[in-house]
Design an enzyme around this catalytic site. Sequence first.
Site, PDB file in Angstrom:
ATOM      1  N   TYR A  46      67.581  51.262  -9.330  1.00 50.04           N
ATOM      2  CA  TYR A  46      68.808  50.525  -9.653  1.00 50.04           C
ATOM      3  C   TYR A  46      69.719  51.430 -10.491  1.00 50.04           C
ATOM      4  CZ  TYR A  46      66.195  46.462  -7.970  1.00 50.04           C
ATOM      5  OH  TYR A  46      65.459  45.598  -7.202  1.00 50.04           O
ATOM      6  N   GLY A  54      72.127  36.995  -2.612  1.00 53.65           N
ATOM      7  CA  GLY A  54      72.571  38.359  -2.875  1.00 53.65           C
ATOM      8  C   GLY A  54      73.876  38.387  -3.655  1.00 53.65           C
ATOM      9  N   SER A 106      56.192  44.757  -2.878  1.00 55.31           N
ATOM     10  CA  SER A 106      57.471  44.141  -2.526  1.00 55.31           C
ATOM     11  C   SER A 106      57.771  44.432  -1.065  1.00 55.31           C
ATOM     12  CB  SER A 106      58.560  44.710  -3.434  1.00 55.31           C
ATOM     13  OG  SER A 106      59.796  44.095  -3.164  1.00 55.31           O
ATOM     14  N   ASN A 107      58.513  43.518  -0.445  1.00 56.18           N
ATOM     15  CA  ASN A 107      58.884  43.663   0.965  1.00 56.18           C
ATOM     16  C   ASN A 107      57.640  43.832   1.839  1.00 56.18           C
ATOM     17  OD1 ASN A 107      61.833  43.669   0.537  1.00 56.18           O
ATOM     18  ND2 ASN A 107      61.338  45.452  -0.708  1.00 56.18           N
ATOM     19  N   ARG A 166      58.738  49.315  -1.466  1.00 59.38           N
ATOM     20  CA  ARG A 166      58.972  49.084  -0.023  1.00 59.38           C
ATOM     21  C   ARG A 166      58.073  50.012   0.785  1.00 59.38           C
ATOM     22  NH1 ARG A 166      63.026  46.808   3.133  1.00 59.38           N
ATOM     23  NH2 ARG A 166      64.202  46.022   1.348  1.00 59.38           N
ATOM     24  N   GLY A 177      69.718  37.564 -10.080  1.00 59.21           N
ATOM     25  CA  GLY A 177      70.467  38.606 -10.772  1.00 59.21           C
ATOM     26  C   GLY A 177      71.614  37.985 -11.538  1.00 59.21           C
ATOM     27  N   SER A 178      72.118  38.714 -12.526  1.00 59.41           N
ATOM     28  CA  SER A 178      73.215  38.170 -13.319  1.00 59.41           C
ATOM     29  C   SER A 178      73.941  39.305 -14.027  1.00 59.41           C
ATOM     30  CB  SER A 178      72.645  37.192 -14.352  1.00 59.41           C
ATOM     31  OG  SER A 178      73.675  36.502 -14.985  1.00 59.41           O
ATOM     32  N   GLN A 192      56.946  40.477  -4.164  1.00 60.84           N
ATOM     33  CA  GLN A 192      58.380  40.237  -4.313  1.00 60.84           C
ATOM     34  C   GLN A 192      59.046  40.432  -2.962  1.00 60.84           C
ATOM     35  OE1 GLN A 192      62.172  42.337  -6.515  1.00 60.84           O
ATOM     36  NE2 GLN A 192      60.337  42.058  -7.757  1.00 60.84           N
TER      37      GLN A 192
HETATM   38  N1  LIG Z   1      62.429  44.107  -4.127  1.00 66.46           N
HETATM   39  C1  LIG Z   1      63.567  44.349  -3.516  1.00 66.46           C
HETATM   40  O1  LIG Z   1      63.632  45.037  -2.501  1.00 66.46           O
HETATM   41  C2  LIG Z   1      64.819  43.749  -4.087  1.00 66.46           C
HETATM   42  C3  LIG Z   1      66.022  43.786  -3.358  1.00 66.46           C
HETATM   43  C4  LIG Z   1      67.157  43.195  -3.924  1.00 66.46           C
HETATM   44  C5  LIG Z   1      67.071  42.602  -5.172  1.00 66.46           C
HETATM   45  N2  LIG Z   1      65.892  42.614  -5.871  1.00 66.46           N
HETATM   46  C6  LIG Z   1      65.770  41.967  -7.200  1.00 66.46           C
HETATM   47  O2  LIG Z   1      66.138  40.611  -7.092  1.00 66.46           O
HETATM   48  C7  LIG Z   1      67.129  40.324  -8.051  1.00 66.46           C
HETATM   49  C8  LIG Z   1      68.040  39.215  -7.566  1.00 66.46           C
HETATM   50  O3  LIG Z   1      68.700  39.583  -6.391  1.00 66.46           O
HETATM   51  P1  LIG Z   1      70.277  39.932  -6.362  1.00 66.46           P
HETATM   52  O4  LIG Z   1      70.733  40.248  -7.715  1.00 66.46           O
HETATM   53  O5  LIG Z   1      70.432  40.930  -5.281  1.00 66.46           O
HETATM   54  O6  LIG Z   1      70.921  38.609  -5.780  1.00 66.46           O
HETATM   55  P2  LIG Z   1      71.034  37.082  -6.269  1.00 66.46           P
HETATM   56  O7  LIG Z   1      70.141  36.833  -7.408  1.00 66.46           O
HETATM   57  O8  LIG Z   1      70.877  36.247  -5.060  1.00 66.46           O
HETATM   58  O9  LIG Z   1      72.542  37.026  -6.705  1.00 66.46           O
HETATM   59  C9  LIG Z   1      73.007  37.668  -7.848  1.00 66.46           C
HETATM   60  C10 LIG Z   1      74.359  37.121  -8.224  1.00 66.46           C
HETATM   61  O10 LIG Z   1      74.228  35.729  -8.415  1.00 66.46           O
HETATM   62  C11 LIG Z   1      75.159  35.296  -9.352  1.00 66.46           C
HETATM   63  N3  LIG Z   1      74.540  34.159 -10.066  1.00 66.46           N
HETATM   64  C12 LIG Z   1      73.351  34.163 -10.715  1.00 66.46           C
HETATM   65  N4  LIG Z   1      73.073  32.943 -11.218  1.00 66.46           N
HETATM   66  C13 LIG Z   1      74.130  32.158 -10.887  1.00 66.46           C
HETATM   67  C14 LIG Z   1      74.455  30.796 -11.143  1.00 66.46           C
HETATM   68  N5  LIG Z   1      73.612  30.014 -11.821  1.00 66.46           N
HETATM   69  N6  LIG Z   1      75.637  30.324 -10.677  1.00 66.46           N
HETATM   70  C15 LIG Z   1      76.492  31.127  -9.975  1.00 66.46           C
HETATM   71  N7  LIG Z   1      76.224  32.431  -9.696  1.00 66.46           N
HETATM   72  C16 LIG Z   1      75.067  32.927 -10.153  1.00 66.46           C
HETATM   73  C17 LIG Z   1      75.379  36.444 -10.308  1.00 66.46           C
HETATM   74  O11 LIG Z   1      76.747  36.465 -10.625  1.00 66.46           O
HETATM   75  P3  LIG Z   1      77.384  37.200 -11.900  1.00 66.46           P
HETATM   76  O12 LIG Z   1      77.268  38.659 -11.582  1.00 66.46           O
HETATM   77  O13 LIG Z   1      78.767  36.695 -11.926  1.00 66.46           O
HETATM   78  O14 LIG Z   1      76.559  36.841 -13.083  1.00 66.46           O
HETATM   79  C18 LIG Z   1      74.875  37.654  -9.542  1.00 66.46           C
HETATM   80  O15 LIG Z   1      75.839  38.634  -9.287  1.00 66.46           O
HETATM   81  C19 LIG Z   1      67.834  41.665  -8.254  1.00 66.46           C
HETATM   82  O16 LIG Z   1      68.614  41.680  -9.419  1.00 66.46           O
HETATM   83  C20 LIG Z   1      66.661  42.592  -8.266  1.00 66.46           C
HETATM   84  O17 LIG Z   1      66.039  42.567  -9.540  1.00 66.46           O
HETATM   85  C21 LIG Z   1      64.782  43.157  -5.339  1.00 66.46           C
END
Ligand SMILES: NC(=O)c1ccc[n+]([C@@H]2O[C@H](COP(=O)([O-])OP(=O)(O)OC[C@H]3O[C@@H](n4cnc5c(N)ncnc54)[C@H](OP(=O)(O)O)[C@@H]3O)[C@@H](O)[C@H]2O)c1
Length: 286
Positions: free
Chosen positions: A53, A212, A158-159, A129, A257-258, A180
């Site tokens: 990241y 996402g 993961s994956n 992965r 994510g946030s 994950q």
């Molecule tokens: N293992 C893997 O291959 C893999 C791949 C992708 C991600 N990940 C992990 O999974 C985590 C989560 O996935 P992601 O960050 O890609 O996507 P996500 O959690 O689906 O979406 C993240 C976005 O959601 C918004 N959000 C969060 N809570 C919210 C709420 N209560 N109301 C409205 N909007 C909200 C945030 O906005 P704001 O930015 O405005 O706060 C953020 O930008 C990642 O951060 C990472 O740690 C792992």
Amino acid sequence: MRTRRIGGTQVSAIGLGGMPMSIEGRPDEQRSITTIHAALDAGITLIDTADAYHLTAHDVGHNESLIARALASYAGDTSNVLVATKGGHLRPGDGSWTVNGSPEYLKKACEASLKRLGVDAIGLYQFHRPDPRVPYAESVGAIRDLLDAGKIRLAGISNATRDEILLANQILDGRLASVQNQFSPAFRSSERELELCAELDVAFLPWSPLGGISQAGELGSRFRVFAEVARAHEVSPQRACLAWMLAKAPVVIPIPGSTRPETIRDSAAAVDLDLSAGELAKLDAA
Ligand SMILES: NC(=O)c1ccc[n+]([C@@H]2O[C@H](COP(=O)([O-])OP(=O)(O)OC[C@H]3O[C@@H](n4cnc5c(N)ncnc54)[C@H](OP(=O)(O)O)[C@@H]3O)[C@@H](O)[C@H]2O)c1
């Protein structure tokens, strides 16, 4: 904050995903630190990160270092916070994502993560992965060696497919602590892996649980039933989505994510939202 278990460790039932604070569109450091502190204030004790990241080839591990700085500057107690990181996925710096699952590489990557996180042992280390050029058993064998050497306290993957989950658990002598995989209203193909984790009593961490970074804000307009159920409880569709996931099995620990305190506070409150059996069935079918 309600808790769930990863291996023998209790963590908040909702974690914080660190990725949006370090890749394209990331906010400035102060906003990220404030967001991580807001998560800790809300009772979150699981933070998910990865060495991959980051943005350019010069800031590998940006998110791990950021989390280490945020924990060090937090006024409260952080001794019960589990930082979960990953190795095996890389970003050469041109925007692309590549993989390297060779045991030698994974062991080197783990050493670098240990340094960035400033710890003697990583709380949870996840093989990010599968690498098609390396037999899966060899990659997971490296994770087992790290566990046996005390470099990591818990091991995850993961994956992963169902077969990979079973193989990893076998190679880890039954010590696989977490899986994950991507799981959200839009992406449900890991439902069978989730079921397997529930059977094996292995934590299942849905990634991109809200669809996402670019789609999370539109969850309610893309999935009307989530908006309807949310309205009935006077909460956000995102909170309803996380409550729906938590209800799937006691092993589920979503990691939204946030990049803003408001969003992580809203997500953390999903642990207190109980949906009825009728509502859960409607969301399953949506
Ligand atoms: N293992 C893997 O291959 C893999 C791949 C992708 C991600 N990940 C992990 O999974 C985590 C989560 O996935 P992601 O960050 O890609 O996507 P996500 O959690 O689906 O979406 C993240 C976005 O959601 C918004 N959000 C969060 N809570 C919210 C709420 N209560 N109301 C409205 N909007 C909200 C945030 O906005 P704001 O930015 O405005 O706060 C953020 O930008 C990642 O951060 C990472 O740690 C792992």
